[in-house]
Design a protein around this motif. Structure first.
Motif, mmCIF file in Angstrom:
data_model
loop_
_atom_site.group_PDB
_atom_site.id
_atom_site.type_symbol
_atom_site.label_atom_id
_atom_site.label_comp_id
_atom_site.label_asym_id
_atom_site.label_seq_id
_atom_site.Cartn_x
_atom_site.Cartn_y
_atom_site.Cartn_z
ATOM 1 N N GLU A 23 0.826 -1.218 0.000
ATOM 2 C CA GLU A 23 0.000 0.000 0.000
ATOM 3 C C GLU A 23 0.858 1.265 0.000
ATOM 4 O O GLU A 23 0.584 2.207 -0.740
ATOM 5 C CB GLU A 23 -0.940 0.018 1.214
ATOM 6 N N VAL A 24 1.890 1.296 0.831
ATOM 7 C CA VAL A 24 2.704 2.513 0.973
ATOM 8 C C VAL A 24 3.522 2.780 -0.291
ATOM 9 O O VAL A 24 3.723 3.939 -0.668
ATOM 10 C CB VAL A 24 3.591 2.442 2.233
ATOM 11 N N LEU A 25 3.972 1.749 -0.971
ATOM 12 C CA LEU A 25 4.733 1.955 -2.208
ATOM 13 C C LEU A 25 3.900 2.605 -3.308
ATOM 14 O O LEU A 25 4.451 3.148 -4.266
ATOM 15 C CB LEU A 25 5.330 0.637 -2.702
ATOM 16 N N GLU A 26 2.578 2.603 -3.159
ATOM 17 C CA GLU A 26 1.708 3.268 -4.126
ATOM 18 C C GLU A 26 1.619 4.774 -3.898
ATOM 19 O O GLU A 26 1.128 5.506 -4.754
ATOM 20 C CB GLU A 26 0.315 2.651 -4.096
ATOM 21 N N VAL A 27 2.101 5.256 -2.754
ATOM 22 C CA VAL A 27 2.081 6.693 -2.458
ATOM 23 C C VAL A 27 3.138 7.372 -3.330
ATOM 24 O O VAL A 27 4.281 6.911 -3.391
ATOM 25 C CB VAL A 27 2.356 6.943 -0.954
ATOM 26 N N PRO A 28 2.770 8.469 -4.009
ATOM 27 C CA PRO A 28 3.739 9.161 -4.870
ATOM 28 C C PRO A 28 5.015 9.557 -4.117
ATOM 29 O O PRO A 28 4.958 9.963 -2.952
ATOM 30 C CB PRO A 28 2.977 10.407 -5.327
ATOM 31 N N ASP A 29 6.145 9.411 -4.808
ATOM 32 C CA ASP A 29 7.476 9.804 -4.324
ATOM 33 C C ASP A 29 8.065 8.884 -3.265
ATOM 34 O O ASP A 29 9.174 9.134 -2.790
ATOM 35 C CB ASP A 29 7.501 11.260 -3.832
ATOM 36 N N GLY A 46 11.837 8.874 0.839
ATOM 37 C CA GLY A 46 11.529 9.459 -0.460
ATOM 38 C C GLY A 46 11.580 10.966 -0.377
ATOM 39 O O GLY A 46 11.730 11.542 0.708
ATOM 40 N N GLU A 47 11.476 11.605 -1.514
ATOM 41 C CA GLU A 47 11.468 13.067 -1.578
ATOM 42 C C GLU A 47 10.032 13.577 -1.573
ATOM 43 O O GLU A 47 9.198 13.060 -2.314
ATOM 44 C CB GLU A 47 12.179 13.548 -2.842
ATOM 45 N N SER A 48 9.761 14.559 -0.757
ATOM 46 C CA SER A 48 8.454 15.228 -0.731
ATOM 47 C C SER A 48 7.290 14.259 -0.571
ATOM 48 O O SER A 48 6.250 14.389 -1.223
ATOM 49 C CB SER A 48 8.259 16.052 -2.005
ATOM 50 N N VAL A 49 7.455 13.266 0.291
ATOM 51 C CA VAL A 49 6.397 12.288 0.534
ATOM 52 C C VAL A 49 5.364 12.895 1.480
ATOM 53 O O VAL A 49 5.710 13.455 2.520
ATOM 54 C CB VAL A 49 6.973 10.989 1.125
ATOM 55 N N ASP A 50 4.110 12.791 1.109
ATOM 56 C CA ASP A 50 3.005 13.311 1.914
ATOM 57 C C ASP A 50 2.742 12.359 3.080
ATOM 58 O O ASP A 50 2.286 11.224 2.882
ATOM 59 C CB ASP A 50 1.773 13.448 1.031
ATOM 60 N N ALA A 51 3.027 12.818 4.299
ATOM 61 C CA ALA A 51 2.862 11.979 5.495
ATOM 62 C C ALA A 51 1.406 11.555 5.679
ATOM 63 O O ALA A 51 1.136 10.429 6.111
ATOM 64 C CB ALA A 51 3.377 12.702 6.727
ATOM 65 N N ASP A 52 0.474 12.433 5.351
ATOM 66 C CA ASP A 52 -0.939 12.077 5.475
ATOM 67 C C ASP A 52 -1.298 10.943 4.511
ATOM 68 O O ASP A 52 -2.071 10.049 4.853
ATOM 69 C CB ASP A 52 -1.831 13.290 5.208
ATOM 70 N N ALA A 53 -0.724 10.969 3.316
ATOM 71 C CA ALA A 53 -0.987 9.908 2.337
ATOM 72 C C ALA A 53 -0.397 8.583 2.808
ATOM 73 O O ALA A 53 -0.998 7.523 2.612
ATOM 74 C CB ALA A 53 -0.422 10.292 0.973
ATOM 75 N N VAL A 54 0.770 8.639 3.451
ATOM 76 C CA VAL A 54 1.379 7.420 3.990
ATOM 77 C C VAL A 54 0.501 6.846 5.092
ATOM 78 O O VAL A 54 0.215 5.649 5.113
ATOM 79 C CB VAL A 54 2.809 7.690 4.504
#
Length: 74
Positions: A23-29, A46-54
């Protein structure tokens, strides 16, 4: 590169780790995910990973995020 460390409850086996990783690998960046089941930790890099999306991806996998922390990696 940035690193996020999330404390996750409910993990008990390799299947848990695989579900969260998928699931987490599907989050952009996101470039890397490390799941430490015994320590209840999920480390995301990763670069600029959205913590809320993770966090949302971890919840989507069926687990609860109880704490999140962000660090910089050289």
């Amino acid at each position: 590169m940035a690193e996020q460390i999330h404390t996750v409850s409910g993990m008990s086996c390799g299947h848990c780790a695989a579900s969260i990783t998928e699931e987490v690998l599907e989050v952009p960046d996101v470039t890397d995910v490390d799941v430490d089941v015994p320590a209840s930790l999920v480390t995301v890099r990763g670069e600029s990973v959205d913590a809320d999306a993770v966090r949302a991806a971890i919840v989507e996998a069926g687990y609860e995020v109880t704490e999140s922390m962000r660090t910089a990696v050289a």
